[in-house]
Design a protein around this motif. Structure first.
Motif, PDB file in Angstrom:
ATOM      1  N   THR A 193      -0.021   9.076  26.545  1.00  0.00           N
ATOM      2  CA  THR A 193       0.071   9.933  26.054  1.00  0.00           C
ATOM      3  C   THR A 193       1.210   9.477  24.773  1.00  0.00           C
ATOM      4  O   THR A 193       2.116   9.402  25.108  1.00  0.00           O
ATOM      5  CB  THR A 193      -0.473  10.974  26.681  1.00  0.00           C
ATOM      6  OG1 THR A 193      -1.176  11.058  27.226  1.00  0.00           O
ATOM      7  CG2 THR A 193       0.462  12.271  25.541  1.00  0.00           C
ATOM      8  N   ASP A 198       0.218  14.049  21.022  1.00  0.00           N
ATOM      9  CA  ASP A 198      -0.890  14.162  22.596  1.00  0.00           C
ATOM     10  C   ASP A 198      -1.572  13.764  22.398  1.00  0.00           C
ATOM     11  O   ASP A 198      -2.497  14.391  23.130  1.00  0.00           O
ATOM     12  CB  ASP A 198       0.553  15.052  23.303  1.00  0.00           C
ATOM     13  CG  ASP A 198       1.455  16.090  23.431  1.00  0.00           C
ATOM     14  OD1 ASP A 198       2.782  15.048  23.410  1.00  0.00           O
ATOM     15  OD2 ASP A 198       2.164  16.985  23.481  1.00  0.00           O
ATOM     16  N   TYR A 254      -4.491  11.219  23.950  1.00  0.00           N
ATOM     17  CA  TYR A 254      -4.232  10.227  24.746  1.00  0.00           C
ATOM     18  C   TYR A 254      -5.135   9.047  24.085  1.00  0.00           C
ATOM     19  O   TYR A 254      -6.366   9.219  23.434  1.00  0.00           O
ATOM     20  CB  TYR A 254      -4.509  11.371  25.498  1.00  0.00           C
ATOM     21  CG  TYR A 254      -5.583  10.057  26.825  1.00  0.00           C
ATOM     22  CD1 TYR A 254      -3.703  10.052  27.860  1.00  0.00           C
ATOM     23  CD2 TYR A 254      -6.549   9.540  27.178  1.00  0.00           C
ATOM     24  CE1 TYR A 254      -4.082   9.873  29.373  1.00  0.00           C
ATOM     25  CE2 TYR A 254      -6.563   8.590  28.352  1.00  0.00           C
ATOM     26  CZ  TYR A 254      -5.598   8.208  28.881  1.00  0.00           C
ATOM     27  OH  TYR A 254      -5.719   7.589  30.717  1.00  0.00           O
ATOM     28  N   SER A 299      -6.235   5.346  25.325  1.00  0.00           N
ATOM     29  CA  SER A 299      -6.592   4.516  26.554  1.00  0.00           C
ATOM     30  C   SER A 299      -7.327   3.098  26.249  1.00  0.00           C
ATOM     31  O   SER A 299      -7.833   2.688  25.463  1.00  0.00           O
ATOM     32  CB  SER A 299      -7.292   5.013  27.392  1.00  0.00           C
ATOM     33  OG  SER A 299      -8.805   5.331  26.766  1.00  0.00           O
TER      34      SER A 299
END
Length: 235
Positions: free
Chosen positions: A11, A17, A19, A21
């Motif tokens: 995050t 914030d 996320y 990946s």
């Protein structure tokens, strides 16, 4: 082979914030890029005058893509050859690597296929607007259309044009996903038959030869779908 999952994720508070990946799609895209760069490094042949087999293969492929661009876009549109060539190689290598057992199939992911087709559609539309200005919208109205039919035909042409961006990606996704699903089902079925008994293993040799033929057909589909994708992109 079809499931998308995160390998590394975190995050980022600096962007609210959000996320971020790194998924298996990103990993295999990097692998495909590495293979493409490796093939061109081998094809470079240290700038030797006498080409090696990799150089001949890549030059033949480039000539084929050049012919597609000249026939579909125009004789003076060589500026689009690098993009079409890169797109063809990415799809082709992605298709071929997905035939390796236990590998993730990038082009059987609808996110990747639609991402490619929609991005290409947006880019082509913006390029057409820049080149043709306001006259670009005249392509949505066939010449000689009666006045009362103008709104209906414009709507039909607009929907047809938008549908191309979806159908281009869906065609690639459906063909690759269907082929890999069939291979996954048949391979699991043949494995159970081979592991059941000696007599059943001998009997299974006949359907196994058919399965080998299906693998060859799937490899041919990998080439055909890459060719069809770039052909429709250039048209």
């Amino acid at each position: 082979q079809f499931e998308t999952f995160s390998l590394i994720g975190f995050t980022a508070p600096i962007v609210g914030d959000f996320y971020i990946s790194f998924t298996n799609i990103g990993l295999y895209s990097f692998i495909v890029l590495t293979i493409i760069l490796g093939l061109h490094t081998l094809g470079n042949n240290n700038f030797a005058l006498v080409p090696n087999s990799y150089s001949i293969a890549l030059e033949t492929l480039f000539a084929t893509i050049s012919t597609i661009v000249r026939n579909q876009i125009g004789e003076t549109k060589e500026v689009y050859i690098p993009f079409i060539y890169s797109l063809f190689l990415f799809i082709l290598i992605s298709n071929l690597t997905s035939n390796v057992p236990y590998n993730f199939a990038i082009t059987s992911s609808i996110i990747v296929c639609l991402g490619l087709s929609v991005t290409i559609f947006i880019g082509v539309t913006l390029l057409a607007i820049v080149k043709h200005k306001i006259t670009y919208f005249s392509f949505f109205l066939p010449m000689g259309t009666p006045g009362p039919l103008v709104p209906l035909l414009v709507l039909i042409e607009l929907v047809s044009n938008l549908a191309r961006s979806v159908s281009l990606g869906l065609r690639l996704f459906a063909n690759l996903c269907a082929g890999h699903s069939l291979m996954a089902i048949l391979s699991s079925f043949l494995f159970k038959m081979f592991s059941s008994s000696l007599l059943m293993s001998i009997v299974t040799l006949l359907p196994f030869t058919v399965f080998i033929g299906i693998i060859g057909l799937e490899i041919a589909v990998s080439f055909i779908q890459a060719y069809v994708f770039v052909l429709l992109t250039a048209s």
